[in-house]
Design an enzyme around this catalytic site. Structure first.
Site, PDB file in Angstrom:
ATOM      1  N   GLY A   4       0.851  -1.189   0.000  1.00  0.00           N
ATOM      2  CA  GLY A   4       0.000   0.000   0.000  1.00  0.00           C
ATOM      3  C   GLY A   4       0.888   1.240   0.000  1.00  0.00           C
ATOM      4  O   GLY A   4       0.577   2.255   0.587  1.00  0.00           O
ATOM      5  N   GLY A  24      -0.237   4.992  -0.885  1.00  0.00           N
ATOM      6  CA  GLY A  24      -1.238   5.684  -0.068  1.00  0.00           C
ATOM      7  C   GLY A  24      -0.684   6.891   0.662  1.00  0.00           C
ATOM      8  O   GLY A  24       0.517   7.209   0.592  1.00  0.00           O
ATOM      9  N   GLN A  25      -1.588   7.558   1.404  1.00  0.00           N
ATOM     10  CA  GLN A  25      -1.212   8.784   2.130  1.00  0.00           C
ATOM     11  C   GLN A  25      -0.097   8.493   3.126  1.00  0.00           C
ATOM     12  O   GLN A  25       0.874   9.254   3.225  1.00  0.00           O
ATOM     13  CB  GLN A  25      -2.450   9.322   2.877  1.00  0.00           C
ATOM     14  N   ASP A  61       2.304  -2.012  -4.384  1.00  0.00           N
ATOM     15  CA  ASP A  61       0.925  -1.512  -4.434  1.00  0.00           C
ATOM     16  C   ASP A  61       0.233  -2.194  -5.608  1.00  0.00           C
ATOM     17  O   ASP A  61       0.875  -2.857  -6.415  1.00  0.00           O
ATOM     18  CB  ASP A  61       0.929   0.032  -4.619  1.00  0.00           C
ATOM     19  N   ILE A  62      -1.067  -2.011  -5.686  1.00  0.00           N
ATOM     20  CA  ILE A  62      -1.810  -2.640  -6.788  1.00  0.00           C
ATOM     21  C   ILE A  62      -1.676  -1.812  -8.073  1.00  0.00           C
ATOM     22  O   ILE A  62      -1.862  -2.315  -9.169  1.00  0.00           O
ATOM     23  CB  ILE A  62      -3.288  -2.823  -6.393  1.00  0.00           C
ATOM     24  N   ASN A  86      -1.411  -7.442  -4.944  1.00  0.00           N
ATOM     25  CA  ASN A  86      -2.852  -7.353  -4.684  1.00  0.00           C
ATOM     26  C   ASN A  86      -3.097  -8.163  -3.415  1.00  0.00           C
ATOM     27  O   ASN A  86      -2.947  -9.392  -3.432  1.00  0.00           O
ATOM     28  CB  ASN A  86      -3.639  -7.938  -5.870  1.00  0.00           C
ATOM     29  N   TYR A 133     -15.609   0.384   7.443  1.00  0.00           N
ATOM     30  CA  TYR A 133     -14.184   0.649   7.688  1.00  0.00           C
ATOM     31  C   TYR A 133     -13.893   0.510   9.186  1.00  0.00           C
ATOM     32  O   TYR A 133     -12.942  -0.168   9.578  1.00  0.00           O
ATOM     33  CB  TYR A 133     -13.865   2.060   7.214  1.00  0.00           C
ATOM     34  N   LYS A 135     -11.641  -2.427  10.964  1.00  0.00           N
ATOM     35  CA  LYS A 135     -10.436  -2.109  11.733  1.00  0.00           C
ATOM     36  C   LYS A 135     -10.544  -2.705  13.150  1.00  0.00           C
ATOM     37  O   LYS A 135      -9.581  -3.220  13.700  1.00  0.00           O
ATOM     38  CB  LYS A 135     -10.234  -0.593  11.784  1.00  0.00           C
TER      39      LYS A 135
HETATM   40  C1  VAH Z   1     -10.633   8.214   7.294  1.00  0.00           C
HETATM   41  N1  VAH Z   1      -8.410   9.188   7.264  1.00  0.00           N
HETATM   42  O1  VAH Z   1     -11.062   9.337   7.262  1.00  0.00           O
HETATM   43  C2  VAH Z   1      -9.172   8.014   7.697  1.00  0.00           C
HETATM   44  C3  VAH Z   1      -9.026   7.861   9.199  1.00  0.00           C
HETATM   45  C4  VAH Z   1      -9.739   8.690  11.462  1.00  0.00           C
HETATM   46  C5  VAH Z   1      -9.889   8.825   9.999  1.00  0.00           C
HETATM   47  O2  VAH Z   1      -9.243   6.570   9.579  1.00  0.00           O
HETATM   48  O3  VAH Z   1     -11.311   7.270   7.008  1.00  0.00           O
END
Ligand code: VAH
Length: 313
Positions: A6, A9-10, A32-33, A50, A140, A144
């Protein structure tokens, strides 16, 4: 060798550049993909990965025998609500594939990012503690939360040294964020410099825990370098950063860019996501276990963001 999955990514782009500065470019395999992002192009070895393709991952582990793996590939909160099944599949099975391979290849350390998104509407909203009620209502967020349980399970059952941080919203200038709810706090700087105005998709008093990327990268390496025996958390460490609202951020920017004007969109779907998250976090355990100390407060971050972005825009 260190494998960063990854890497586009940021977090990934900044982590790859920092790790290459420390260990040398050929010791850090970016993957990364998609094609390497501009910020990491031609700066060292790259592999296409991937995380849902275990054979592909197995090939990369066999080829590089990584001693450390950073799994940063994920679908974030806002995109995750648009593609819930893909978000669950990628965030969950990507992690389990990497945990399995790390055990098989005896990888010394694994890092996996969690988020303050693991908290939900019934979690304490201020100074949210390391342990409390957690009822995340985004895919999400609960991917997590489940991932944290898997990390602790692989530590307990297989002795895998996996480490994790519940990042707040992250703000940096080197790489654009991808599909999060806190991304307004990055876009606002670009718009302030380009047009002098910004329409925030979060309402003016939406306070959220945030952190400057330099602090987030330093925290990640501090945790990874800490002696294993000092670590009391194997799910994921709370990390606080600072808390501010779009109104407070805009005021800091307007002090440096006179005439900067913020406006507010209403009924953006990301507002309800932000409202389900804490307003501030208690990260005292990180200070105890690995001497964590924040360096960037809001004024210092705004200065650094504007100084650096001016040079890139
Ligand atoms: C998001 N930048 O906005 C991520 C983060 C706490 C936010 O997990 O989904």
């Amino acid at each position: 060798k260190i494998l960063v999955i990854g890497a586009n990514g940021q977090i990934g782009t900044e982590l790859v550049n920092t790790l290459r500065g420390i260990h040398g470019r050929d010791q850090v395999i970016a993957s990364d993909i998609n094609e390497p992002a501009y910020a990491i192009r031609n700066s060292g070895p790259f592999e296409f990965v991937n995380v849902l393709d275990k054979d592909n991952l197995h090939h990369v582990f066999t080829k590089h025998q990584p001693t450390q793996v950073y799994l940063l590939a994920a679908i974030l909160s806002a995109v995750g609500e648009k593609k819930p099944k893909l978000a669950w599949d990628l965030n969950m099975n990507g992690l389990i594939h990497v945990l399995d391979l790390a055990v098989e290849f005896k990888t010394a350390k694994v890092f996996w990012p969690s988020s303050i998104a693991v908290f939900g509407p019934h979690s304490p909203q201020h100074q949210t503690p390391q342990y409390c009620v957690m009822d995340p209502n985004t895919v999400y967020g609960f991917s997590k939360l489940a991932g944290e349980r898997w990390c602790e399970y692989y530590f307990a059952k297989y002795g895998l040294d996996v480490r994790s941080i519940r990042y707040p919203g992250l703000i940096g200038w080197k790489a654009a964020p991808g599909g999060g709810t806190t991304d307004y706090a990055v876009h606002i700087f670009h718009e302030a410099l380009k047009t002098g105005k910004y329409e925030s998709f979060l309402s003016e008093n939406t306070a959220l825990p945030m952190m400057y990327m330099d602090d987030a990268i330093r925290a990640t390496l501090s945790l990874m370098d800490a002696p294993a025996e000092r670590l009391t958390i194997r799910s994921s460490y709370n990390l606080a950063g600072m808390s501010f609202t779009p109104k407070q951020l805009a005021a800091e920017i307007a002090e440096r860019i006179p005439g900067f004007d913020i406006s507010y969109a209403d009924n953006d779907p990301r507002q309800s996501i932000a409202d389900s998250w804490p307003k501030s976090i208690d990260d005292s355990q990180a200070a105890i276990d690995w001497d964590w100390k924040l360096e960037y407060d809001l004024p210092k971050m705004v200065d650094d963001m504007l100084t650096n972005l001016k040079q890139t825009i």
